[in-house]
Design an enzyme around this catalytic site. Sequence first.
Site, mmCIF file in Angstrom:
data_model
loop_
_atom_site.group_PDB
_atom_site.id
_atom_site.type_symbol
_atom_site.label_atom_id
_atom_site.label_comp_id
_atom_site.label_asym_id
_atom_site.label_seq_id
_atom_site.Cartn_x
_atom_site.Cartn_y
_atom_site.Cartn_z
ATOM 1 N N ASP A 1 45.674 33.856 -20.552
ATOM 2 C CA ASP A 1 44.484 33.186 -21.064
ATOM 3 C C ASP A 1 43.931 33.886 -22.305
ATOM 4 O OD1 ASP A 1 44.590 31.209 -19.198
ATOM 5 O OD2 ASP A 1 43.035 32.022 -17.887
ATOM 6 N N ARG B 1 22.071 51.924 -20.111
ATOM 7 C CA ARG B 1 21.500 51.283 -18.929
ATOM 8 C C ARG B 1 21.196 49.828 -19.274
ATOM 9 N NH1 ARG B 1 16.582 55.169 -17.946
ATOM 10 N NH2 ARG B 1 16.687 55.197 -20.231
#
Length: 279
Positions: free
Chosen positions: A49, A148
């Site tokens: 893909d 984060r």
Amino acid sequence: MSAVALRRHPERDEAADLVDVISRWLRGRGHEVVDDVAGAELVVSVGGDGTMLRAVDEAARHGVPVLGVNVGQLGYLTEVDPAQWQVALERWEAGGAAVVERMLLAVRVECAAGLAIAPDGDDAPEPLPDGSYLALNEVVLEKTPTGRMVRIGVVLDGEPFTTYAADGMIVGTPTGSTAYALSARGPIVDPTHRALVLAPVAPHSLFDRALVLTPTTQVRLEVEGDRPATVSIDGRSAGQIDVGDAIVATAAGQPARLVTFGDRNFHGILKAKFGLSDR
């Protein structure tokens, strides 16, 4: 005689070998094998893909249809397995192939002072002349590899919607609903539809649902807070953007054109790929 361009997975020996076989077969049938997609009447993608996504990105700019031969793992986008390539090309020669159109995303990156981001590496997506990018599956704005969660403000058609604290946000197509958006608990959408799927990735919020929007919706994702974010388009890194920068996505004006032979259907593919039983 037709001009055919071949694209293959760069690291799989079986893909390279198969491309050599297909090239000889095409030339033996009187076809021309070309490098330039702009002059081709067909692109044959040999790989998985990922290879197909890159071939579609290149071919869609010139309206050229793509036939996918699966030498990968999942093969959601590819049409035929390696053992079937010759039958598929013979049917294409005889006019027995159909071309289906899939919605693409048009993605624009807006950085401070109007500066475009610098794409990462040789495999970075290629911008169009207007600076936008095409995506068959999705565009993702997410935290940096060492960072984060990020704060992402979502603006829909110029109206602020909400701000997510999350690992990232996905804007996907119906074709891409079974790619990254699926792992983020987004809906599975029949790829023949035209819609935008907006899915948060690991949101720190009570509202964690994906949205299905009209294809004409302009989705703007703004980096807020104090941390930068990264942009990827169909799995390829497009670089890092800073606080105050944004990406904008909506349906592209041109579709992807995929060769099919009408003997596969979306429901059957879902059953096969997920190992679903009838009961």
